[in-house]
Design an enzyme around this catalytic site. Structure first.
Site, short mmCIF file in Angstrom:
data_model
loop_
_atom_site.label_atom_id
_atom_site.label_comp_id
_atom_site.label_asym_id
_atom_site.label_seq_id
_atom_site.Cartn_x
_atom_site.Cartn_y
_atom_site.Cartn_z
N GLU A 138 0.85 -1.20 0.00
CA GLU A 138 0.00 0.00 0.00
C GLU A 138 0.88 1.24 0.00
OE1 GLU A 138 -1.32 -0.33 3.94
OE2 GLU A 138 -1.89 -2.43 3.65
N LYS A 140 2.58 4.53 1.41
CA LYS A 140 2.89 5.05 2.73
C LYS A 140 2.45 6.51 2.72
CE LYS A 140 6.53 5.14 6.21
NZ LYS A 140 6.17 6.45 6.74
N ASP A 142 1.68 10.22 3.68
CA ASP A 142 2.51 11.13 4.44
C ASP A 142 1.65 12.25 5.02
OD1 ASP A 142 4.76 12.16 5.52
OD2 ASP A 142 5.58 12.97 3.66
N TYR A 251 -5.74 2.16 6.91
CA TYR A 251 -4.93 1.11 6.30
C TYR A 251 -4.65 -0.07 7.21
CZ TYR A 251 -1.55 4.17 8.61
OH TYR A 251 -0.91 4.96 9.51
N LYS A 347 11.07 3.35 0.94
CA LYS A 347 11.05 4.81 0.88
C LYS A 347 11.47 5.32 -0.50
CE LYS A 347 11.38 7.09 4.58
NZ LYS A 347 10.48 7.87 5.42
N CYS A 441 10.98 50.43 -5.96
CA CYS A 441 10.63 49.42 -6.95
C CYS A 441 11.85 49.11 -7.82
CB CYS A 441 9.48 49.94 -7.83
SG CYS A 441 9.14 48.86 -9.23
N CYS A 444 10.83 50.64 -11.53
CA CYS A 444 10.60 52.07 -11.82
C CYS A 444 11.09 52.98 -10.70
CB CYS A 444 9.12 52.31 -12.09
SG CYS A 444 8.10 52.14 -10.62
N CYS A 459 4.54 48.33 -5.28
CA CYS A 459 4.85 49.51 -6.09
C CYS A 459 3.50 50.05 -6.56
CB CYS A 459 5.69 49.10 -7.30
SG CYS A 459 5.71 50.33 -8.60
N CYS A 464 4.29 51.55 -13.99
CA CYS A 464 5.56 50.84 -13.79
C CYS A 464 5.71 49.79 -14.89
CB CYS A 464 5.55 50.19 -12.42
SG CYS A 464 6.83 48.94 -12.19
#
Ligand code: IVH
Length: 706
Positions: A138, A140, A142, A251, A347, A441, A444, A459, A464
């Site tokens: 199955e 794993k 996480d 599970y 893993k 910025c 500009c 900004c 700009c």
């Protein structure tokens, strides 16, 4: 199956009755029926991912039940679907012992390790080398592990893993997760108390969406789906937990006794069988994700195939778990203090790495937000080379004390964008420098500003250059005007050449000049022209969204497009017009008003219209009358192959008008497939599923006409 076909048909019928009218039956009976209906539809939605009713229909039945229970409080039971969310805040979680310890798993990383594991198992059970052991494999998962106790068929307790012996009691939070049934018919098999093990998860796409929203709202972003799910289970307010979109995969049956207190775990026979049993009781379990392997050779093939497709899987998995299938053999193998000897984790390759932070660049977004981007040494992470990572905003940098020259821990979880988990101060040599966020910025030079409750520096100069360019890129993008083939690199090139400075310029491009550009030619120029001409006919909700008005998203654009006959009507719209529309807030209102009060913007819009961009409301903009009697109401549909009597788009529109939702892939969610000429793999796949109604073009048209 938790529900037989007949059960499902009956409940569907019952659903329709309750949706249509209020019955005159006794409240107690109606309450019972509504609960049965809601529990069924929750299972279809949360466990099978294949709902049979719309959210709206589900909600209206739920409200009916809520009302009946409010009028007849004596009928309320803790197992009612309305009682999932509790109003009480948890001040601290109780520490509770697990019925049996929640152990860890030993790890393996390659075929050699797995073969070694197989050899050990055979030794433990005194079996000859040549014989085969059956394994259940199955994913794993996480997330955050959870142990659920059911006694007398009712969920009575949920706990986190904690230190393996004791965990924190999180029953109120587990109850809001709708894939966790509040009841399960264990007694039918003679089981009095069972402890089930599983993992609480959040789907990767939901995680991404949630983080994008958090970033927009100036909140801290979550590090990864795992912490979000595990942390979600430990939140104080069950209402907030309910809003996190958590799910639970079960599970393992860890413990089972009958009413005499006798251990009856072995009654389940096998791991594979026990999971299918839980599935029948309505739990969400690994289905196609698990496999019964005849021997370790099959195990190796299966785990390696998953290693290749893990990225595409909607949930985070960090490996596969290989379990001896036979419960009697499991017992023979036993366990160490740390892990069972009959199981091992395989893993996958690491998704974390460390990298040096070389520089920080600052990107200016379409409405002026300045985002710091970390430039790191190119680094391999879960199969992809990464050299830039967004650092979101200034607080992200200061909060994690990230410095130039630092080694940083980076992570890429599934489809999730790479992320800096933390800096590693132990690896500093003194040459690292604090990062100074710019005051002006980068494009500009306008002085940046930061609103009190916002995390971003902005900004505020609408002209700009960097912003103008980003707005043009947004305008042509898939979600906005969807100009096919007009990518970011084209926009940048035409912008540099001075050919496009505002949205209107896109519609007066000189295709002769384009065809002369290096890398272009007549064909690509005429392709582009075709795509732009097609986009001119877009519905106006796309036009509205393409304008890059701050906070004015796709949903709001659609809501406004429903209310106007012509884009420029918005010049005359006042606050009242906006407040009349549900779901349009004051911020959007102010921003849209400001946009349509600016003569420069109006000039550009008028130019666009003069160049042929459609500004009139189209059928697609008009609100859809939901007609529950429509022939395809609530159904999903997909067209494949060549249609003879109409174009694909036209067919899809007909289907939409008849209440269907068009989807793009064959999956368990598909209800109807219309197969035109030369239909290929989609038809095959749908036929194989066995649950999809397959229609010819003529049959489809006949149904529509009827
Ligand atoms: S079985 C005694 N099966 O992995 C059996 N664990 O490192 C031990 N996990 O704490 C667990 N997916 O949170 C098992 N399909 C799966 C799993 C799984 C994820 C987690 C679980 C456990 C950890 C062990």
């Amino acid at each position: 199956m938790r529900y037989t076909k007949e059960d499902q048909r009956d409940i569907t019928k019952l659903t329709k009755t309750h949706l249509k009218e209020d019955t005159s039956a006794k409240p107690a009976e109606v309450v019972d029926e509504l609960r049965k209906i809601l529990v069924f539809h929750e299972w279809r939605y949360y466990v099978l991912n294949d709902p049979l009713v719309s959210d709206f229909e589900y909600d209206s039945l739920y409200k009916k039940l809520e009302k009946l229970e409010a009028d007849n409080p004596e009928l309320i039971t803790p197992e009612s679907p309305t009682q999932r969310v509790s109003n009480d805040l948890t001040t601290s979680f109780n520490n509770v012992p697990h019925l049996i310890p929640m152990l860890s798993l030993a790890n393996s990383y390659n075929a050699e390790d797995l073969n070694e594991f197989d050899t050990q198992i055979k030794k433990l059970i005194n079996q000859k080398e040549e014989g085969d052991i059956e394994y259940c494999v199955e994913p794993k998962f996480d997330g955050g592990s959870i142990a659920l106790i059911y006694t007398d068929d009712k969920l009575v307790r949920a706990a986190t893993r904690g230190n393996g012996t004791n965990g924190e009691e999180v029953t109120v939070n587990a109850r809001v997760i709708k894939s966790i049934p509040l009841t399960g018919n264990f007694s039918k098999k003679g089981l009095k108390t069972v402890e089930l093990r599983g993992e609480v998860l959040i789907r990767k796409d939901i995680f991404d969406k949630m983080n994008k929203q958090r970033e927009k709202d100036g909140q801290d972003v979550f590090a990864n789906p795992r912490n979000t799910a595990a942390g979600g289970m430990r939140m104080k307010d069950p209402k907030e937990v309910a809003g996190r979109g958590l799910e639970a995969f079960i599970y393992q049956v860890g413990y089972a006794i009958d009413d005499k207190g006798k251990d009856v775990l072995a009654k389940m026979d096998t791991q594979f069988g026990s999971i299918n049993y839980l599935s029948d009781l309505g739990f969400k379990v690994p289905t196609i994700e698990k496999k019964l392997c005849k021997n370790i050779g099959e195990v190796v093939k299966f785990v390696e195939s998953w290693s290749a497709k893990r990225e595409k899987y909607p949930y985070e998995i960090d490996g596969m778990v290989v379990k001896v299938n036979d419960f009697n053999l499991q017992k023979k193998c036993g366990a160490t203090n740390h892990h069972p000897r009959w199981a091992i984790a395989y893993k996958f390759k690491a998704k974390q790495a460390t990298a040096k932070l070389l520089a920080v660049e600052y990107q200016v977004g379409k409405v002026g937000a300045v985002t710091p981007v970390a430039k790191i040494e190119p680094t391999q992470l879960a199969g992809v080379t990464i050299s830039s990572i967004s650092m979101h905003n200034e607080d992200f940098i200061t909060g994690k004390d990230i410095r130039l020259g630092d080694s940083v821990l980076i992570e890429r979880a599934g489809d999730v964008i790479p992320y800096i988990v933390k800096s590693l101060p132990n690896l500093r040599d003194g040459s690292e420098q604090k990062i100074k966020f710019p005051t002006n910025c980068p494009s500009c030079q306008t002085v940046l500003t930061r609103q009190e409750k916002e995390a971003v520096w902005r900004c505020e100069n609408p002209s700009c250059e960097a912003q103008v360019l980003q707005r043009l890129i947004h305008h042509v993008s898939k979600d906005a005007m969807d100009i096919d083939g007009f990518g970011k690199s084209y926009v940048e090139r035409f912008f540099e050449l001075g050919w496009v400075q505002n949205n209107a310029d896109i519609y007066k491009l000189n295709y002769d000049a384009i065809s002369q550009l290096e890398g272009f030619g007549e064909r690509s120029a005429s392709k582009l022209k075709k795509a732009i001409d097609a986009a001119k006919k877009n519905p106006i909700h796309r036009v509205l969204y393409s304008l890059s008005i701050h906070h004015f998203g796709r949903k709001a654009s659609k809501l406004i497009a429903q209310e106007i006959k012509h884009v420029l009507e918005l010049k005359d719209w006042t606050e009242e017009n906006f407040t009349e529309i549900k779901d349009i807030g004051p911020v959007v209102t102010q921003n849209v008003i400001a946009y349509f009060q600016d003569p420069k913007n109006i000039q550009i819009l008028e130019n666009m219209e003069a160049l042929g961009v459609n500004f009139n409301q189209t059928d697609e903009d008009r609100p859809l009358e939901i007609d529950e009697d429509a022939i395809f109401f609530g159904k999903t549909i997909l067209f494949t192959g060549k249609l003879q009597k109409m174009g694909r788009k036209e067919a899809q529109q007909l289907a939409t008008n008849a209440g269907a939702k068009n989807i793009s892939a064959v999956s368990a969610n598909l209800n109807i497939l219309v197969a035109g000429e030369k239909a290929g793999s989609k038809l095959k796949k749908a036929t194989a599923l066995g649950t999809v109604q397959i229609l010819t073009e003529d049959e489809f048209l006949k149904l529509i006409e009827s």
